[in-house]
Design an enzyme around this catalytic site. Structure first.
Site, short mmCIF file in Angstrom:
data_model
loop_
_atom_site.label_atom_id
_atom_site.label_comp_id
_atom_site.label_asym_id
_atom_site.label_seq_id
_atom_site.Cartn_x
_atom_site.Cartn_y
_atom_site.Cartn_z
CB CYS A 123 -2.00 7.14 2.85
SG CYS A 123 -3.16 6.30 3.51
CD GLU A 149 -2.63 -1.54 0.75
OE1 GLU A 149 -3.12 -0.68 -0.17
OE2 GLU A 149 -3.26 -2.67 0.53
P1 NAD Z 1 8.40 4.87 4.32
O1 NAD Z 1 8.20 4.28 2.95
O2 NAD Z 1 9.34 5.97 4.56
O3 NAD Z 1 8.61 3.76 5.47
C1 NAD Z 1 7.53 2.86 5.54
C2 NAD Z 1 8.30 1.61 6.19
O4 NAD Z 1 9.44 0.92 5.39
C3 NAD Z 1 9.09 2.02 7.43
O5 NAD Z 1 8.96 0.94 8.39
C4 NAD Z 1 10.34 2.08 6.95
O6 NAD Z 1 11.26 1.92 8.08
C5 NAD Z 1 10.53 0.92 5.98
N1 NAD Z 1 11.76 1.00 4.98
C6 NAD Z 1 12.15 2.15 4.61
N2 NAD Z 1 13.42 1.78 3.80
C7 NAD Z 1 13.22 0.40 3.75
C8 NAD Z 1 13.98 -0.36 2.80
N3 NAD Z 1 14.77 0.04 1.97
N4 NAD Z 1 13.79 -1.57 2.98
C9 NAD Z 1 12.55 -1.93 3.97
N5 NAD Z 1 11.79 -1.43 4.54
C10 NAD Z 1 12.16 0.27 4.39
O7 NAD Z 1 6.90 5.68 4.52
P2 NAD Z 1 6.71 6.59 6.13
O8 NAD Z 1 7.34 7.88 5.94
O9 NAD Z 1 6.69 5.58 6.98
O10 NAD Z 1 5.00 6.67 5.71
C11 NAD Z 1 4.61 7.45 4.83
C12 NAD Z 1 4.24 7.08 3.68
O11 NAD Z 1 2.99 5.90 3.74
C13 NAD Z 1 3.31 8.13 2.70
O12 NAD Z 1 3.69 7.99 1.38
C14 NAD Z 1 1.73 7.49 2.77
O13 NAD Z 1 1.03 8.00 1.84
C15 NAD Z 1 2.16 5.94 2.89
N6 NAD Z 1 0.88 5.54 3.58
C16 NAD Z 1 0.10 4.61 2.78
C17 NAD Z 1 -1.04 3.96 3.23
C18 NAD Z 1 -2.10 3.27 2.61
O14 NAD Z 1 -3.01 2.36 3.02
N7 NAD Z 1 -1.90 3.29 1.10
C19 NAD Z 1 -1.45 4.23 4.67
C20 NAD Z 1 -0.36 4.98 5.35
C21 NAD Z 1 0.63 5.58 4.76
#
Ligand code: NAD
Length: 533
Positions: free
Chosen positions: A325, A291
């Site tokens: 999001c 997502e």
């Molecule tokens: P992010 O992508 O920076 O991080 C998400 C998760 O991924 C964290 O746990 C992070 O530590 C991990 N991560 C980061 N780099 C990684 C890698 N290389 N390998 C594996 N894991 C890794 O996102 P964020 O800042 O935590 O959240 C905000 C984002 O999430 C926004 O883009 C938002 O739109 C999205 N979001 C989407 C939904 C949905 O249902 N579509 C819901 C909530 C948030």
């Protein structure tokens, strides 16, 4: 197996009624208790063994930068190896339990979270700067995920007969795939983590829980309660640490069978790529539930009820400081409604009370951290050519990462303010000539997560249903606040692969289907022969 409790219909857990003085007092008490115990120590936990030693990272309160909320131990590759080996060993027994047993644990977890709901919500106000009401809503959503998936598991995963032919018995069921990596964002720190982890577990997978760095204490709050209600410590492991350091290692590990990810488009797409590389020793193709972000629009039709439209946009754009999001980050006005709408929106922005998230009067809290604060202020100072500021608010102090609302008029749908997910209280406003153009502009981004329309024209609402193609479309209401079961949530395009959290068939993404066919026309049985014979 006794599971009468799961034969009751699902209902959403009500949000707290903060109008009630006793409820406010209870929340404040949780907050005070928590403040007295800071900083919380967050360990890495492998097979129930907690490790507090080694490298740690401090987490500070976004509303009050000098309050340390937690000291988070950072998992190493060695922790990941041990957790995966234990999870892979424990998985078979867990998978083969009757689905009811796993579902009952989810229901117990819901009870456990509900009993501590204000403690978990209070922690959100301090760790991720979420105001009271929204923190409470995040906790109730976590409760809803547990109760909903527990009930859906019995319907969707349990063995069921197929076909109806004499002499043949066919049974279809769904079972766990192996070890799932649960990689969650910080913005719904309990709900999304709980939803993805419980879906994987009830479907019969073991899990490695990797919370976001900014919300690891909340993640640990979930982990502790899971173990307390009876999830086996070899089946659930808690692996905090920066995604950039251990994330890739987890995702690329041959013992990982699937990844449940919610987060940004950039990280999501990179995980999909990495999961596609098959390593020696890997038993199966990795599945990814993914997502991602959104760039969501609300259309204000020329006949819209502006009382409702302004309130709906304010809530959708500035709820949790625009860090959802589903948040509205584009408004598309139709024709002459533009001027009166913008005037009223500006007045509404002026009246927003910006304050620390732990202050019950807070309507707009801080953004998550220094990085987001700098990035958003950079965009406000330099939105790019073609963006005219309509209103730029003033943050109350620099004790926390406060970013006031910023509204920009934009004439080009391709402008970065109309295309990039900014994840903060910044709103681009575009004036369309007519409803048809408004619909075209609404779907002109790569994302397809949420959207909204305020209109009193039935034909326009019908047109929106057909052409405003997003995962969750809301008519005559705001575009945030999806409830489990009522609004199955998730997008497509660059917003996701099309799964719907909190909706039917979500659990099937976490399982492999199996079908056994037996010829029942056989002539006689072979008696079981004792092994020593
Ligand atoms: P992010 O992508 O920076 O991080 C998400 C998760 O991924 C964290 O746990 C992070 O530590 C991990 N991560 C980061 N780099 C990684 C890698 N290389 N390998 C594996 N894991 C890794 O996102 P964020 O800042 O935590 O959240 C905000 C984002 O999430 C926004 O883009 C938002 O739109 C999205 N979001 C989407 C939904 C949905 O249902 N579509 C819901 C909530 C948030």
């Amino acid at each position: 197996m006794k599971c009468d409790v799961l034969n009751t219909p699902f209902t959403n857990c009500p949000h707290a009624d903060f109008v009630d003085k006793a409820v406010r007092a209870a929340f404040a008490e949780s907050l005070e208790k928590l403040k007295g115990s800071l900083p919380l120590k967050v360990p890495v936990v492998v097979s129930g063994q907690k490790r507090f030693e080694g490298r740690t990272r401090p987490r500070y309160c976004p509303s009050q930068k000098d309050w340390q909320v937690a000291a988070v131990t950072l998992a190493t590759q060695e922790d990941v190896d041990r957790a995966l080996a234990a999870a892979a060993r424990a998985w078979g027994e867990w998978r083969d339990l009757p689905v009811e047993e796993r579902a009952l644990l989810l229901d117990k977890l819901a009870d456990r979270i509900q009993a501590d709901r204000f403690d978990l919500a209070a922690l959100q106000t301090l760790e991720v700067g979420k105001p009271w009401r929204e923190a409470d809503a995040d906790v109730t959503e976590a409760i809803d995920f547990c109760r909903y998936y527990a009930r859906r598991a019995l319907v969707e995963l349990a063995p069921r007969p197929q076909g109806n032919v004499w002499g043949e018995r066919n049974t279809l069921w769904y079972e766990g795939r192996g070890v799932a990596a649960i990689i969650a964002p910080w913005n719904f720190p309990l709900a999304i983590l709980t939803g993805m982890a419980t879906a994987a577990l009830v479907a019969g997978n073991a899990v490695l829980i990797k919370p976001a760095g900014q919300s690891s204490a909340i993640g640990y709050g979930l982990y502790e309660r899971m173990i307390e209600v009876g999830f086996p410590p070899d089946v659930v492991h808690f692996i905090p640490g920066p995604g950039s350091e251990i994330g890739d290692y987890i995702v690329e590990h041959p013992l990982i069978a699937m990844i449940a990810f919610t987060g940004s488009k950039e990280v999501g797409l990179s995980l999909i790529r990495k999961a596609g590389n098959t390593k020696p020793g890997q038993a199966q193709v990795k599945k990814v539930v993914c997502e991602m972000g959104g760039k969501n629009a609300i259309i204000i039709d020329d006949d819209a009820d502006l009382d409702e439209a302004v309130a709906g946009v304010m809530k959708s754009a500035f709820g949790y400081a625009g860090q959802k999001c589903s948040a509205c980050s584009r408004v598309i006005t139709v024709g002459q409604v533009h001027e009166p709408f913008v005037k009223r929106l500006i007045e509404a922005c002026r009246s927003l009370h910006i304050a620390p998230a732990h202050d019950p009067a807070c309507q707009l809290g801080p953004v998550i951290d220094e990085g987001a604060y700098q990035r958003l202020n950079g965009v406000i100072a330099n939105p790019g050519d073609g963006a005219t500021p309509l209103y730029i608010g003033t943050p109350p102090s620099d004790d926390g990462f406060f970013v006031a609302p910023a509204l920009f008029a934009v004439q080009d749908p391709r402008h970065r303010l109309m295309q990039e997910e900014l994840f903060g209280p910044i709103l681009a406003i575009y004036q369309a000539k007519n409803f048809d153009e408004a619909l075209e502009v609404a779907v002109s981004t790569e994302f397809a997560l949420t959207g909204g329309v305020f209109s009193r024209s039935p034909s326009h609402l019908e047109a929106a249903k057909k052409r405003f193609r997003v995962g969750n479309l809301y008519l005559n209401r705001g575009c945030t606040g999806a409830m489990v079961d009522r609004q199955p949530f998730g997008g497509f395009g660059m917003s996701g692969i099309g799964t719907k959290a909190g909706g039917p068939f979500y659990l099937l993404s976490f399982a492999d289907p199996r079908c056994v066919t037996e010829n029942t026309m056989r002539h006689g049985f072979t008696p079981d022969i004792p092994p020593e014979a």
